[in-house]
Design an enzyme around this catalytic site. Structure first.
Site, mmCIF file in Angstrom:
data_model
loop_
_atom_site.group_PDB
_atom_site.id
_atom_site.type_symbol
_atom_site.label_atom_id
_atom_site.label_comp_id
_atom_site.label_asym_id
_atom_site.label_seq_id
_atom_site.Cartn_x
_atom_site.Cartn_y
_atom_site.Cartn_z
ATOM 1 N N LEU A 63 0.815 -1.225 0.000
ATOM 2 C CA LEU A 63 0.000 0.000 0.000
ATOM 3 C C LEU A 63 0.842 1.267 0.000
ATOM 4 O O LEU A 63 0.319 2.368 -0.198
ATOM 5 C CB LEU A 63 -0.966 -0.015 1.192
ATOM 6 C CG LEU A 63 -2.103 -1.036 1.081
ATOM 7 C CD1 LEU A 63 -2.917 -1.090 2.364
ATOM 8 C CD2 LEU A 63 -3.010 -0.721 -0.101
ATOM 9 N N ASN A 94 6.870 -3.362 3.887
ATOM 10 C CA ASN A 94 8.060 -2.694 3.313
ATOM 11 C C ASN A 94 7.764 -1.265 2.893
ATOM 12 O O ASN A 94 8.037 -0.844 1.773
ATOM 13 C CB ASN A 94 8.666 -3.510 2.161
ATOM 14 C CG ASN A 94 7.736 -3.642 0.964
ATOM 15 O OD1 ASN A 94 6.523 -3.558 1.104
ATOM 16 N ND2 ASN A 94 8.317 -3.846 -0.215
ATOM 17 N N ASP A 151 9.114 -9.150 3.528
ATOM 18 C CA ASP A 151 8.908 -9.201 2.077
ATOM 19 C C ASP A 151 9.527 -8.013 1.331
ATOM 20 O O ASP A 151 9.515 -6.887 1.803
ATOM 21 C CB ASP A 151 7.423 -9.261 1.732
ATOM 22 C CG ASP A 151 7.218 -9.308 0.231
ATOM 23 O OD1 ASP A 151 7.705 -10.262 -0.393
ATOM 24 O OD2 ASP A 151 6.607 -8.382 -0.327
ATOM 25 N N ASP A 304 0.564 -9.601 -4.852
ATOM 26 C CA ASP A 304 1.846 -8.875 -4.823
ATOM 27 C C ASP A 304 1.688 -7.530 -5.548
ATOM 28 O O ASP A 304 2.584 -7.086 -6.275
ATOM 29 C CB ASP A 304 2.981 -9.694 -5.437
ATOM 30 C CG ASP A 304 4.357 -9.110 -5.088
ATOM 31 O OD1 ASP A 304 4.416 -8.186 -4.269
ATOM 32 O OD2 ASP A 304 5.362 -9.578 -5.655
ATOM 33 N N GLY A 323 8.406 -5.017 -9.530
ATOM 34 C CA GLY A 323 7.031 -5.050 -9.031
ATOM 35 C C GLY A 323 6.038 -4.556 -10.048
ATOM 36 O O GLY A 323 6.361 -3.730 -10.903
HETATM 37 O O1 DOR Z 1 8.793 -7.305 -7.302
HETATM 38 C C1 DOR Z 1 8.575 -7.104 -6.128
HETATM 39 N N1 DOR Z 1 8.189 -5.890 -5.703
HETATM 40 N N2 DOR Z 1 8.736 -8.090 -5.254
HETATM 41 C C2 DOR Z 1 8.659 -7.871 -3.929
HETATM 42 O O2 DOR Z 1 8.772 -8.801 -3.171
HETATM 43 C C3 DOR Z 1 8.442 -6.504 -3.406
HETATM 44 C C4 DOR Z 1 7.718 -5.688 -4.379
HETATM 45 C C5 DOR Z 1 7.689 -4.223 -4.049
HETATM 46 O O3 DOR Z 1 7.515 -3.873 -2.883
HETATM 47 O O4 DOR Z 1 7.791 -3.408 -4.967
#
Ligand code: DOR
Length: 437
Positions: A63, A94, A151, A304, A323
């Protein structure tokens, strides 16, 4: 609170499905029966031809608040979740700063309470997610946190992970691992293989993931503390978890839609939209993950959902953050992966709602401060978190109509089958006719 009735949808229970009316009043399912007589003034929603089941639960939502509000906020992420049919999301820790103490967890819970959805929080395992010192998990658990994870990265040090499991077990919580051994994955930006060599990009080998899955299965055996494996991307990772589960070990796993719909071939474009950790794998892994969704090897589909500001995703491939977005397309992609017209609705709701609700301890049986119950069996008396999914609808995903603040979807222009038509979350109508109410 408003009263409304969902008319004549196929109501998907845990073991059976029937065409029924669902009458919702004061935040609860009041009556679920072939024909409900409702009080005058009750809003009627036509659900004929649709699947009516428990609202979806996402175990894995980034978020970005606090710290990266230009990419997403708790509110904008909740709106994206709602149009995706989710009545609850688990916010990943994170953020900046990381959610590694009670004050920050409370901040997200408080903000979450003001959104359309139930926002549960995953706390960090280690302080600042640095993998050095354990975070105060007990004080976060006292606020209702049931999942802990670093994570974005996995806990690299096996002795620290072992201590984390020993500490977590009496708290009745679950540790969730991002499985990638940093030494093996170091610096890589796509799957390691012939294609990464040809494109001249450094690879992240499948072994980086599988070795950590194997390590943590052995740590579960040693400590008895449950572990949930996040976003598994290879056939071998899933096979390891299946074997461990057969041995009776308390392990669960999720897969993300991008890993069962896209393969490493997307990277030929050098478009950072397709950069993700763990990386998109080869076609045979994609096929294996789809088969695992159908067979029941997977406990949950988890998005994710990883929003990033455009200026970051437009950096050169090696520098762009990993991500991609997930909340708004996950249900349609899961339906497609289960075979669309041939999809088993019970399995669909197991993957999208009941399975993840169980992992997150959000079901009615789980006593939990500050959250309603999710993953309902669809009987009278349960909390009203209900989705209406239309399996017939065909539509095209469009980046410019997303509710998310970010734009980094890999599905712009993709044909979709099946769509969320309506959502009742926290007892209120959040989505109607595929759009926010
Ligand atoms: O690709 C990813 N992006 N993997 C993750 O585990 C974290 C995530 C992110 O927070 O952007």
């Amino acid at each position: 609170m408003s009263a409304f009735v969902l008319r004549q949808g196929l109501v998907i229970g845990e073991n059976s499905s029937d065409v029924l009316d669902v009458f919702i009043d004061e935040g609860r399912l009041r009556e679920v029966s072939p024909r409900v007589d409702v009080p005058r003034g009750t809003k009627e929603i036509d659900a004929e031809g649709c699947w009516v089941g428990p609202g979806f639960v996402d175990l894995h939502t980034h978020l970005r608040e606090p710290g990266r509000e230009e990419a997403e906020t708790i509110d904008s992420g909740a709106r994206a979740g709602a149009v995706g049919g989710f009545s609850a999301v688990v916010a990943m820790p994170n953020t900046e700063p990381a959610l590694d103490n009670a004050a920050l967890v409370s901040y997200v819970l408080d903000r979450g309470e003001r959104t359309l959805l139930d926002v549960a929080v995953a706390g960090a395992i280690t302080q600042g997610r640095r993998g050095e010192l354990l975070a105060p998990m007990a004080e976060m658990a006292a606020l209702g946190v049931r999942i802990f994870t670093d994570d974005g990265v996995g806990v690299q040090d096996p002795s620290l992970m072992r201590r984390a499991l020993d500490y977590a077990k009496p708290l009745g919580v679950r540790l969730a691992q991002h499985c990638e051994d940093e030494q093996l994955a170091a610096g890589g930006s796509m799957n390691e293989g012939a294609l990464s060599s040809r494109l001249g990009l450094t690879g992240r080998p499948a072994l980086a993931e599988e070795l950590m899955v194997l390590r943590d299965i052995e740590l579960v055996r040693l400590t008895g503390c449950p572990v949930h494996f996040l976003h598994l991307s290879t056939a071998r990772s899933v096979a390891l978890v299946v074997a461990a589960r057969l041995e009776g070990l308390p392990v669960t796993c999720e897969v993300a839609p991008h890993h069962f719909t896209l393969d490493e071939g997307c990277l030929e474009s050098f478009d950072p939209t397709f950069k993700v950790h763990p990386p998109l794998r080869g076609a045979s892994d994609v096929v294996a993950l789809r088969a695992a969704l159908v067979s029941g090897a997977i406990d949950a589909v988890a998005t994710d959902h990883a929003p990033h500001a455009p200026e970051l995703k437009e950096l050169p491939f090696d520098e762009a953050p990993p991500g991609m977005l997930g909340l708004e397309h996950a249900a349609s992609l899961t339906y497609e992966a289960l075979g669309a017209d041939a999809a088993d609705p019970t399995r669909f709701f197991e993957l999208m709602s009941r399975g993840p609700a169980r992992v997150a301890q959000l079901r009615a049986a789980d006593v939990r401060p500050r959250h309603g119950a999710h993953g309902a069996t669809m009987r009278a008396g349960e909390d009203a978190n209900v989705v209406v999914f239309d399996p017939r609808e065909r539509w095209t995903a469009r980046r410019d109509t997303l509710e998310s603040r970010a734009l980094n979807t890999p599905y712009d222009g993709r044909a979709m089958v099946g769509r969320v038509r309506a959502l009742v979350a926290k007892g209120e109508l959040a989505v109607i006719d595929g759009a926010l109410a």
